[in-house]
Design an enzyme around this catalytic site. Structure first.
Site, PDB file in Angstrom:
ATOM      1  N   ASP A  76       0.816  -1.227   0.000  1.00 59.23           N
ATOM      2  CA  ASP A  76       0.000   0.000   0.000  1.00 59.23           C
ATOM      3  C   ASP A  76       0.842   1.266   0.000  1.00 59.23           C
ATOM      4  O   ASP A  76       0.438   2.289   0.546  1.00 59.23           O
ATOM      5  CB  ASP A  76      -0.960   0.019   1.203  1.00 59.23           C
ATOM      6  CG  ASP A  76      -1.949  -1.126   1.160  1.00 59.23           C
ATOM      7  OD1 ASP A  76      -2.370  -1.486   0.059  1.00 59.23           O
ATOM      8  OD2 ASP A  76      -2.280  -1.663   2.228  1.00 59.23           O
TER       9      ASP A  76
ATOM     10  N   ALA B  55      -0.444  -9.701  -4.694  1.00 59.75           N
ATOM     11  CA  ALA B  55      -0.184  -8.261  -4.781  1.00 59.75           C
ATOM     12  C   ALA B  55      -1.400  -7.579  -5.397  1.00 59.75           C
ATOM     13  O   ALA B  55      -2.223  -8.212  -6.051  1.00 59.75           O
ATOM     14  CB  ALA B  55       1.055  -8.006  -5.636  1.00 59.75           C
TER      15      ALA B  55
ATOM     16  N   HIS C 175      -2.320  -3.739  -7.365  1.00 61.58           N
ATOM     17  CA  HIS C 175      -1.998  -2.370  -7.765  1.00 61.58           C
ATOM     18  C   HIS C 175      -3.178  -1.812  -8.559  1.00 61.58           C
ATOM     19  O   HIS C 175      -3.629  -2.431  -9.519  1.00 61.58           O
ATOM     20  CB  HIS C 175      -0.737  -2.322  -8.630  1.00 61.58           C
ATOM     21  CG  HIS C 175       0.475  -2.879  -7.962  1.00 61.58           C
ATOM     22  ND1 HIS C 175       1.045  -2.297  -6.855  1.00 61.58           N
ATOM     23  CD2 HIS C 175       1.224  -3.971  -8.225  1.00 61.58           C
ATOM     24  CE1 HIS C 175       2.098  -2.992  -6.477  1.00 61.58           C
ATOM     25  NE2 HIS C 175       2.223  -4.022  -7.286  1.00 61.58           N
ATOM     26  N   THR C 176      -3.659  -0.660  -8.138  1.00 62.78           N
ATOM     27  CA  THR C 176      -4.751   0.013  -8.839  1.00 62.78           C
ATOM     28  C   THR C 176      -4.202   1.267  -9.497  1.00 62.78           C
ATOM     29  O   THR C 176      -3.578   2.103  -8.845  1.00 62.78           O
ATOM     30  CB  THR C 176      -5.888   0.396  -7.868  1.00 62.78           C
ATOM     31  OG1 THR C 176      -6.384  -0.797  -7.243  1.00 62.78           O
ATOM     32  CG2 THR C 176      -7.022   1.072  -8.619  1.00 62.78           C
TER      33      THR C 176
END
Length: 238
Positions: free
Chosen positions: A42, A68, A70-71
């Site tokens: 994060d 994991a 990721h945005t």
């Protein structure tokens, strides 16, 4: 961790330093940028990689699995990445899943297809998958859950894993019984035998583990054909 490097410094290699002068350390040739999370996630690594990827030739993911997350938001569209390097959005760079990554094939293609519906076009043509990357199987994910249950029962607490099979897959890798992408794409008869042996090994440790071996092999065979065009020896072809 993600890696990216740019071709902008290539010209410096073709311009030798003048006689008696040392070449600047910044003119050493290919530049490698490492994005490393120093916390427990994060930190925004995916967003940073997405920004760096705009000037990168190659964006590489070197370890981890699809636990994991990721945005990345681009032009108002939100993309979610778990296995794919977040630099895959850049149509001008190549994305590489390296040999240190453990790959759950159903998860990889589900992720790609989901993001394609959001506008991520041509991702399969921009992706290179290392032939030496180890595979996460569905039973690894089941074992991940069983291990958490055992920890809770024995120690009164668990790790809190995402139950994506990452730990068990790395355990198979460390014990040299795991199977790699190159194994899947080679002799499927040999792969099938080794897969069955791996299942039996885990069932001996976890008697409640049930696996429909033939169904799993059928699906893996189908995934292998879709995966094949993406697979290379990354050390020679990246």
């Amino acid at each position: 961790m993600s890696l990216s490097w740019s071709a902008k410094d290539h010209k410096n290699m073709s311009q030798p330093a003048a006689a008696g002068q040392k070449r600047s350390r910044n003119d050493a040739g290919n530049k490698v940028t490492v994005v490393l999370g120093a916390q427990w996630g994060d930190e925004g690594k995916g967003k940073v990689v997405d920004l760096l990827a705009t000037e990168a030739d190659v964006v590489c993911r070197c370890q981890g699995g699809n636990n994991a997350g990721h945005t990345v938001v681009v032009d108002g569209k939100e993309y979610d990445f778990h296995l794919l390097p977040s630099g895959i959005i850049n149509s001008k760079s190549t994305s590489l899943i390296g040999n240190g990554v453990v790959i759950h094939l159903p998860g990889l293609f589900e992720e790609g297809d989901k993001n394609e519906k959001k506008g991520l076009k041509g991702w399969e043509k921009r992706l290179i998958v290392s032939d030496r990357a180890h595979l996460v199987f569905d039973f690894h994910q089941v074992v991940d859950g069983l291990q958490e249950t055992e920890r809770q029962a024995q120690e009164g607490k668990n790790i809190g894993t995402t139950k994506k099979g990452i730990g068990p897959a790395y355990s198979s890798k460390a014990s040299r019984t795991g199977l790699r992408v190159c194994d899947l794409l080679a002799d499927f008869k040999d792969f099938s035998m080794r897969f069955k042996n791996l299942v039996r090994q885990h069932q001996s440790m976890y008697p409640t583990l049930t696996v429909d071996v033939e169904d799993q092999l059928k699906k893996l065979k189908e995934y292998s054909e879709r995966l094949r065009p993406m697979v290379r020896d990354e050390l020679l072809n990246a």
